[in-house]
Scaffold this active site. Structure first.
Site, PDB file in Angstrom:
ATOM      1  N   ARG A  59      13.590 -64.329   2.239  1.00  0.00           N
ATOM      2  CA  ARG A  59      12.358 -65.318   1.929  1.00  0.00           C
ATOM      3  C   ARG A  59      12.341 -67.135   2.339  1.00  0.00           C
ATOM      4  O   ARG A  59      11.642 -67.889   2.486  1.00  0.00           O
ATOM      5  CB  ARG A  59      12.048 -65.440   0.460  1.00  0.00           C
ATOM      6  CG  ARG A  59      11.178 -63.786  -0.228  1.00  0.00           C
ATOM      7  CD  ARG A  59      10.155 -64.300  -0.750  1.00  0.00           C
ATOM      8  NE  ARG A  59       9.956 -62.851  -1.569  1.00  0.00           N
ATOM      9  CZ  ARG A  59       8.684 -62.147  -1.269  1.00  0.00           C
ATOM     10  NH1 ARG A  59       7.714 -62.240  -0.171  1.00  0.00           N
ATOM     11  NH2 ARG A  59       8.654 -60.722  -1.896  1.00  0.00           N
TER      12      ARG A  59
ATOM     13  N   ASP B  91       9.887 -61.476   3.665  1.00  0.00           N
ATOM     14  CA  ASP B  91      10.965 -60.814   3.006  1.00  0.00           C
ATOM     15  C   ASP B  91      11.067 -59.439   3.652  1.00  0.00           C
ATOM     16  O   ASP B  91      10.342 -59.270   3.919  1.00  0.00           O
ATOM     17  CB  ASP B  91      10.769 -60.492   1.573  1.00  0.00           C
ATOM     18  CG  ASP B  91       9.856 -59.545   0.630  1.00  0.00           C
ATOM     19  OD1 ASP B  91       8.996 -59.291   0.909  1.00  0.00           O
ATOM     20  OD2 ASP B  91      10.513 -58.669  -0.442  1.00  0.00           O
TER      21      ASP B  91
ATOM     22  N   GLU C 147      -3.560 -65.594   3.147  1.00  0.00           N
ATOM     23  CA  GLU C 147      -2.724 -64.665   3.426  1.00  0.00           C
ATOM     24  C   GLU C 147      -1.547 -65.179   4.484  1.00  0.00           C
ATOM     25  O   GLU C 147      -1.674 -65.857   5.228  1.00  0.00           O
ATOM     26  CB  GLU C 147      -2.726 -63.229   4.145  1.00  0.00           C
ATOM     27  CG  GLU C 147      -3.379 -62.217   2.935  1.00  0.00           C
ATOM     28  CD  GLU C 147      -2.016 -61.528   1.999  1.00  0.00           C
ATOM     29  OE1 GLU C 147      -0.840 -62.155   2.797  1.00  0.00           O
ATOM     30  OE2 GLU C 147      -2.160 -60.211   1.912  1.00  0.00           O
ATOM     31  N   ASP C 148      -0.110 -64.789   3.976  1.00  0.00           N
ATOM     32  CA  ASP C 148       0.999 -65.393   5.545  1.00  0.00           C
ATOM     33  C   ASP C 148       0.867 -64.170   6.281  1.00  0.00           C
ATOM     34  O   ASP C 148       1.194 -64.430   7.515  1.00  0.00           O
ATOM     35  CB  ASP C 148       2.367 -64.768   4.690  1.00  0.00           C
ATOM     36  CG  ASP C 148       2.204 -63.719   3.848  1.00  0.00           C
ATOM     37  OD1 ASP C 148       1.717 -62.963   3.629  1.00  0.00           O
ATOM     38  OD2 ASP C 148       3.312 -63.330   2.628  1.00  0.00           O
TER      39      ASP C 148
ATOM     40  N   GLY D  12       4.986 -64.031  -1.047  1.00  0.00           N
ATOM     41  CA  GLY D  12       5.246 -64.337  -0.220  1.00  0.00           C
ATOM     42  C   GLY D  12       4.892 -65.425   0.064  1.00  0.00           C
ATOM     43  O   GLY D  12       5.077 -66.647   0.853  1.00  0.00           O
TER      44      GLY D  12
ATOM     45  N   ASP E 200      -1.056 -57.168   8.808  1.00  0.00           N
ATOM     46  CA  ASP E 200      -0.493 -56.050   9.289  1.00  0.00           C
ATOM     47  C   ASP E 200      -1.624 -55.010   9.651  1.00  0.00           C
ATOM     48  O   ASP E 200      -2.547 -55.318  10.393  1.00  0.00           O
ATOM     49  CB  ASP E 200       0.485 -55.401   8.649  1.00  0.00           C
ATOM     50  CG  ASP E 200       1.214 -54.675   9.900  1.00  0.00           C
ATOM     51  OD1 ASP E 200       1.103 -54.224  10.428  1.00  0.00           O
ATOM     52  OD2 ASP E 200       2.456 -53.855   9.566  1.00  0.00           O
TER      53      ASP E 200
ATOM     54  N   LYS F 170      -1.133 -59.416  12.467  1.00  0.00           N
ATOM     55  CA  LYS F 170      -0.524 -59.235  14.261  1.00  0.00           C
ATOM     56  C   LYS F 170      -1.310 -57.700  14.192  1.00  0.00           C
ATOM     57  O   LYS F 170      -1.041 -56.548  13.764  1.00  0.00           O
ATOM     58  CB  LYS F 170       0.633 -58.041  12.945  1.00  0.00           C
ATOM     59  CG  LYS F 170       2.438 -58.110  12.744  1.00  0.00           C
ATOM     60  CD  LYS F 170       3.210 -57.274  12.536  1.00  0.00           C
ATOM     61  CE  LYS F 170       3.961 -57.663  11.629  1.00  0.00           C
ATOM     62  NZ  LYS F 170       4.928 -56.792  10.950  1.00  0.00           N
TER      63      LYS F 170
ATOM     64  N   PHE G   1       8.985 -56.757  12.886  1.00  0.00           N
ATOM     65  CA  PHE G   1       8.852 -57.525  11.789  1.00  0.00           C
ATOM     66  C   PHE G   1       9.847 -58.542  11.446  1.00  0.00           C
ATOM     67  O   PHE G   1      10.958 -58.385  11.901  1.00  0.00           O
ATOM     68  CB  PHE G   1      10.201 -56.214  10.660  1.00  0.00           C
ATOM     69  CG  PHE G   1      10.020 -56.157   9.457  1.00  0.00           C
ATOM     70  CD1 PHE G   1       8.708 -55.337   8.695  1.00  0.00           C
ATOM     71  CD2 PHE G   1      10.349 -56.722   8.261  1.00  0.00           C
ATOM     72  CE1 PHE G   1       8.480 -55.547   6.987  1.00  0.00           C
ATOM     73  CE2 PHE G   1      10.115 -57.144   7.290  1.00  0.00           C
ATOM     74  CZ  PHE G   1       9.229 -56.753   6.400  1.00  0.00           C
ATOM     75  N   VAL G   2       8.961 -59.290  10.898  1.00  0.00           N
ATOM     76  CA  VAL G   2       9.454 -60.864  10.545  1.00  0.00           C
ATOM     77  C   VAL G   2       9.913 -61.228   9.566  1.00  0.00           C
ATOM     78  O   VAL G   2       8.880 -60.350   8.303  1.00  0.00           O
ATOM     79  CB  VAL G   2       8.348 -61.778  11.619  1.00  0.00           C
ATOM     80  CG1 VAL G   2       8.085 -61.999  12.827  1.00  0.00           C
ATOM     81  CG2 VAL G   2       6.800 -61.395  10.877  1.00  0.00           C
TER      82      VAL G   2
END
Ligand code: IMP
Ligand code: MG
Length: 198
Positions: free
Chosen positions: A177, A171, A111-112, A56, A115, A143, A164-165
């Protein structure tokens, strides 16, 4: 600049699963440029190595690396996570290691989205054993409301609510994506309503 209508932002079969756009391509790019400037200043004169975890993050790394105005190397690793649910995937396994040694280098781990923090904590532990000169984290999305492991984030793109994005690399089951924006996935896509008893 005129606002882009959502139906111009991707294929209809993906867009129909999006509840709303959280971050437009313009908002993302603007923040990425700011992060690039902050990082360039922080690492001036240092041997900077950017590390990302496939898959990702490649979208973010590609844009961020081009917004960084000092020399920098880029390397990737790949992991898999196992567990009974999306949020208790505690077991992490390294699938592809880095190509480059990191000892004595200034590592920026990118990092994307963070969480719970499990993935990041696992990877940082691996990287620490290899004695980089420094090790910092840059996350596009944070998050924070669901953080189980507390980790310092040196460079943060956006703090977001617990949705949830998807999009811009993120993805759900390998889809979405390639959307150019970050959007909130409709809950019914990942949590179908329970079957009605008859
Ligand atoms: P953590 O280990 O709970 O911090 O999870 C981080 C990883 O979970 C990220 O690298 C993503 O792959 C995935 N993830 C967490 N939240 C989302 C989300 O909202 N959309 C897409 N992927 C997510
Ligand atoms: Mg990821």
């Amino acid at each position: 600049m005129a606002k882009t209508p959502i139906d111009a932002l991707g294929p209809p079969e993906l867009l129909r699963d999006i509840a709303h756009v959280l971050l437009t391509p313009e908002q993302i790019q603007q923040r990425v440029v700011e992060l690039g400037a902050e990082i360039s200043e922080a690492y001036q004169g240092k041997d900077l190595l950017i590390i990302g975890v496939l898959r990702g993050v490649i979208f973010f790394v590609a844009d961020l690396a081009r917004a960084i105005t000092i020399p920098a190397s880029v390397d990737f690793m790949s992991i898999s996570r196992y567990g009974p649910s999306e949020r208790t995937r505690g077991v992490v396994r390294l699938i592809k290691d880095l190509e480059e040694p990191i000892e004595g280098r200034h590592v920026l781990f990118v990092e994307d989205i963070i969480d719970t923090g499990f993935t990041l904590s696992y990877i940082l532990n691996i990287l620490r054993t290899r004695h980089p000169a420094s090790l910092k984290v840059c996350a596009l999305l944070d998050k924070q409301s669901f953080r189980l492991i507390d980790l310092p984030i040196a460079f943060r793109g956006f703090q977001i609510e617990d949705h949830f994005v998807v999009g811009y690399g993120l993805d759900y089951k390998q889809r979405y994506r390639n959307l150019p924006f970050i959007g909130v996935l409709k809950p019914e896509v990942y949590a179908p309503p329970p079957a009605t008893p008859n």
